[in-house]
Scaffold this motif. Sequence first.
Motif, PDB file in Angstrom:
ATOM      1  N   PRO A 115       0.810  -1.221   0.000  1.00 36.24           N
ATOM      2  CA  PRO A 115       0.000   0.000   0.000  1.00 36.24           C
ATOM      3  C   PRO A 115       0.844   1.271   0.000  1.00 36.24           C
ATOM      4  O   PRO A 115       0.336   2.346  -0.322  1.00 36.24           O
ATOM      5  CB  PRO A 115      -0.816  -0.125   1.296  1.00 36.24           C
ATOM      6  N   ASP A 116       2.122   1.138   0.333  1.00 36.12           N
ATOM      7  CA  ASP A 116       3.016   2.299   0.381  1.00 36.12           C
ATOM      8  C   ASP A 116       3.910   2.386  -0.849  1.00 36.12           C
ATOM      9  O   ASP A 116       4.968   3.013  -0.803  1.00 36.12           O
ATOM     10  CB  ASP A 116       3.882   2.230   1.639  1.00 36.12           C
ATOM     11  N   TRP A 117       3.480   1.781  -1.947  1.00 30.94           N
ATOM     12  CA  TRP A 117       4.332   1.700  -3.137  1.00 30.94           C
ATOM     13  C   TRP A 117       4.809   3.068  -3.625  1.00 30.94           C
ATOM     14  O   TRP A 117       5.918   3.195  -4.159  1.00 30.94           O
ATOM     15  CB  TRP A 117       3.587   0.984  -4.263  1.00 30.94           C
ATOM     16  N   SER A 118       3.987   4.107  -3.430  1.00 30.93           N
ATOM     17  CA  SER A 118       4.338   5.431  -3.943  1.00 30.93           C
ATOM     18  C   SER A 118       5.514   6.062  -3.210  1.00 30.93           C
ATOM     19  O   SER A 118       6.086   7.053  -3.679  1.00 30.93           O
ATOM     20  CB  SER A 118       3.130   6.373  -3.873  1.00 30.93           C
ATOM     21  N   THR A 119       5.909   5.491  -2.061  1.00 25.39           N
ATOM     22  CA  THR A 119       7.048   6.037  -1.313  1.00 25.39           C
ATOM     23  C   THR A 119       8.377   5.603  -1.907  1.00 25.39           C
ATOM     24  O   THR A 119       9.418   6.114  -1.511  1.00 25.39           O
ATOM     25  CB  THR A 119       6.996   5.606   0.162  1.00 25.39           C
ATOM     26  N   GLY A 120       8.351   4.658  -2.840  1.00 26.48           N
ATOM     27  CA  GLY A 120       9.591   4.216  -3.480  1.00 26.48           C
ATOM     28  C   GLY A 120       9.825   2.737  -3.345  1.00 26.48           C
ATOM     29  O   GLY A 120       9.105   2.021  -2.628  1.00 26.48           O
ATOM     30  N   MET A 121      10.855   2.265  -4.004  1.00 31.34           N
ATOM     31  CA  MET A 121      11.153   0.847  -4.058  1.00 31.34           C
ATOM     32  C   MET A 121      11.491   0.245  -2.697  1.00 31.34           C
ATOM     33  O   MET A 121      11.288  -0.945  -2.462  1.00 31.34           O
ATOM     34  CB  MET A 121      12.314   0.598  -5.017  1.00 31.34           C
ATOM     35  N   GLY A 122      12.011   1.050  -1.805  1.00 28.00           N
ATOM     36  CA  GLY A 122      12.401   0.537  -0.496  1.00 28.00           C
ATOM     37  C   GLY A 122      11.256  -0.144   0.220  1.00 28.00           C
ATOM     38  O   GLY A 122      11.420  -1.224   0.806  1.00 28.00           O
ATOM     39  N   SER A 123      10.063   0.452   0.181  1.00 22.82           N
ATOM     40  CA  SER A 123       8.913  -0.141   0.864  1.00 22.82           C
ATOM     41  C   SER A 123       8.501  -1.451   0.215  1.00 22.82           C
ATOM     42  O   SER A 123       8.077  -2.390   0.897  1.00 22.82           O
ATOM     43  CB  SER A 123       7.730   0.838   0.884  1.00 22.82           C
ATOM     44  N   VAL A 144      19.024  -5.618   5.514  1.00 23.19           N
ATOM     45  CA  VAL A 144      18.686  -5.011   4.223  1.00 23.19           C
ATOM     46  C   VAL A 144      17.321  -4.341   4.306  1.00 23.19           C
ATOM     47  O   VAL A 144      17.134  -3.212   3.835  1.00 23.19           O
ATOM     48  CB  VAL A 144      18.705  -6.066   3.101  1.00 23.19           C
ATOM     49  N   ALA A 145      16.350  -5.016   4.913  1.00 26.34           N
ATOM     50  CA  ALA A 145      15.013  -4.444   5.044  1.00 26.34           C
ATOM     51  C   ALA A 145      15.044  -3.148   5.850  1.00 26.34           C
ATOM     52  O   ALA A 145      14.392  -2.163   5.489  1.00 26.34           O
ATOM     53  CB  ALA A 145      14.077  -5.455   5.700  1.00 26.34           C
ATOM     54  N   ARG A 146      15.819  -3.132   6.925  1.00 27.44           N
ATOM     55  CA  ARG A 146      15.894  -1.911   7.748  1.00 27.44           C
ATOM     56  C   ARG A 146      16.528  -0.763   6.979  1.00 27.44           C
ATOM     57  O   ARG A 146      16.181   0.404   7.200  1.00 27.44           O
ATOM     58  CB  ARG A 146      16.702  -2.186   9.020  1.00 27.44           C
ATOM     59  N   SER A 147      17.438  -1.068   6.083  1.00 25.36           N
ATOM     60  CA  SER A 147      18.163  -0.014   5.369  1.00 25.36           C
ATOM     61  C   SER A 147      17.439   0.460   4.119  1.00 25.36           C
ATOM     62  O   SER A 147      17.822   1.476   3.529  1.00 25.36           O
ATOM     63  CB  SER A 147      19.557  -0.512   4.971  1.00 25.36           C
ATOM     64  N   ALA A 148      16.408  -0.253   3.682  1.00 26.02           N
ATOM     65  CA  ALA A 148      15.719   0.069   2.433  1.00 26.02           C
ATOM     66  C   ALA A 148      14.766   1.240   2.632  1.00 26.02           C
ATOM     67  O   ALA A 148      13.737   1.119   3.282  1.00 26.02           O
ATOM     68  CB  ALA A 148      14.961  -1.155   1.929  1.00 26.02           C
ATOM     69  N   THR A 149      15.123   2.377   2.083  1.00 26.32           N
ATOM     70  CA  THR A 149      14.288   3.566   2.185  1.00 26.32           C
ATOM     71  C   THR A 149      14.187   4.239   0.824  1.00 26.32           C
ATOM     72  O   THR A 149      15.085   4.131  -0.007  1.00 26.32           O
ATOM     73  CB  THR A 149      14.871   4.576   3.189  1.00 26.32           C
ATOM     74  N   GLY A 150      13.090   4.937   0.610  1.00 20.33           N
ATOM     75  CA  GLY A 150      12.916   5.649  -0.652  1.00 20.33           C
ATOM     76  C   GLY A 150      13.071   4.719  -1.838  1.00 20.33           C
ATOM     77  O   GLY A 150      12.557   3.607  -1.854  1.00 20.33           O
ATOM     78  N   ASP A 151      13.803   5.185  -2.839  1.00 25.12           N
ATOM     79  CA  ASP A 151      14.025   4.378  -4.040  1.00 25.12           C
ATOM     80  C   ASP A 151      15.351   3.637  -4.013  1.00 25.12           C
ATOM     81  O   ASP A 151      15.744   3.049  -5.018  1.00 25.12           O
ATOM     82  CB  ASP A 151      13.988   5.266  -5.288  1.00 25.12           C
ATOM     83  N   ALA A 152      16.045   3.659  -2.890  1.00 22.14           N
ATOM     84  CA  ALA A 152      17.384   3.083  -2.839  1.00 22.14           C
ATOM     85  C   ALA A 152      17.397   1.569  -2.779  1.00 22.14           C
ATOM     86  O   ALA A 152      18.373   0.937  -3.141  1.00 22.14           O
ATOM     87  CB  ALA A 152      18.144   3.648  -1.649  1.00 22.14           C
ATOM     88  N   GLY A 153      16.349   0.938  -2.297  1.00 24.08           N
ATOM     89  CA  GLY A 153      16.349  -0.515  -2.165  1.00 24.08           C
ATOM     90  C   GLY A 153      17.485  -0.973  -1.267  1.00 24.08           C
ATOM     91  O   GLY A 153      17.732  -0.425  -0.204  1.00 24.08           O
ATOM     92  N   ALA A 154      18.210  -1.981  -1.736  1.00 27.99           N
ATOM     93  CA  ALA A 154      19.316  -2.531  -0.945  1.00 27.99           C
ATOM     94  C   ALA A 154      20.655  -1.879  -1.269  1.00 27.99           C
ATOM     95  O   ALA A 154      21.681  -2.297  -0.748  1.00 27.99           O
ATOM     96  CB  ALA A 154      19.412  -4.038  -1.188  1.00 27.99           C
ATOM     97  N   ARG A 155      20.636  -0.883  -2.113  1.00 27.41           N
ATOM     98  CA  ARG A 155      21.880  -0.281  -2.601  1.00 27.41           C
ATOM     99  C   ARG A 155      22.807   0.172  -1.482  1.00 27.41           C
ATOM    100  O   ARG A 155      23.999  -0.134  -1.469  1.00 27.41           O
ATOM    101  CB  ARG A 155      21.539   0.905  -3.508  1.00 27.41           C
ATOM    102  N   GLY A 156      22.253   0.913  -0.524  1.00 30.64           N
ATOM    103  CA  GLY A 156      23.091   1.435   0.548  1.00 30.64           C
ATOM    104  C   GLY A 156      23.719   0.335   1.376  1.00 30.64           C
ATOM    105  O   GLY A 156      24.889   0.430   1.758  1.00 30.64           O
TER     106      GLY A 156
END
Length: 210
Positions: free
Chosen positions: A75-83, A150-162
């Motif tokens: 439901p939070d897809w619009s916040t970016g790939m991280g969600s 990885v899940a904790r770090s996934a924010t915005g559109d960054a996914g697992a990149r960081g």
Amino acid sequence: MAERPVPTGDPTAGLLLAAGAGSRLGVPKARVEFAGERLVDRGVRVLREAGCHPVVVVLGAARVPVEGAVVVHNPDWSTGMGSSLRAGLDALPSEAGRVVITLVDQPGIGPEAVTRLVEAARAGAVLAVATYGGAPRNPVLITREHMAAVARSATGDAGARGYLRANATLVTRVPCDDIADPADIDTPEDLAALTGGTARRAAQPPDTGS
């Protein structure tokens, strides 16, 4: 669909991220048809043919029926790939020892690239990323011990990149130039180029991972 058997005690799940609205494309990418097949169906098929089980698909902007996969709505897809990444990882069964993450908009990545990452994990890799021309792209593999972080770090559109960048010494780079093309579909021109056989090779950081 010819699926490769998954060895007992060696479970690899597949995670397909397909929640975006495709704003530049004009239609959610999960609905897009490529070579007579919806991109979401193609993504599921690729993971299954590589032996991944279960396959989890994260949808958001478009709710479409998908066969052969566990469908998760974000439901939070619009916040970016991280969600979407967090939602997908949370849906994996506890027995999944690793997961290969792919994106719905990269039809040039087939089961061979997924299999190559799994083979790297079986050889000892705990984090793995496909590379093209030396540049990391997709798919990405993450083992169980890293999923929560990885899940904790996934924010915005960054996914697992960081996370992968922060743990670069643990990441195994797996060259896939000879078996896959990471060109993605962001615009109608991208789709036309791929359909016409003139796919571009983009050397940029992966959306899911590094």
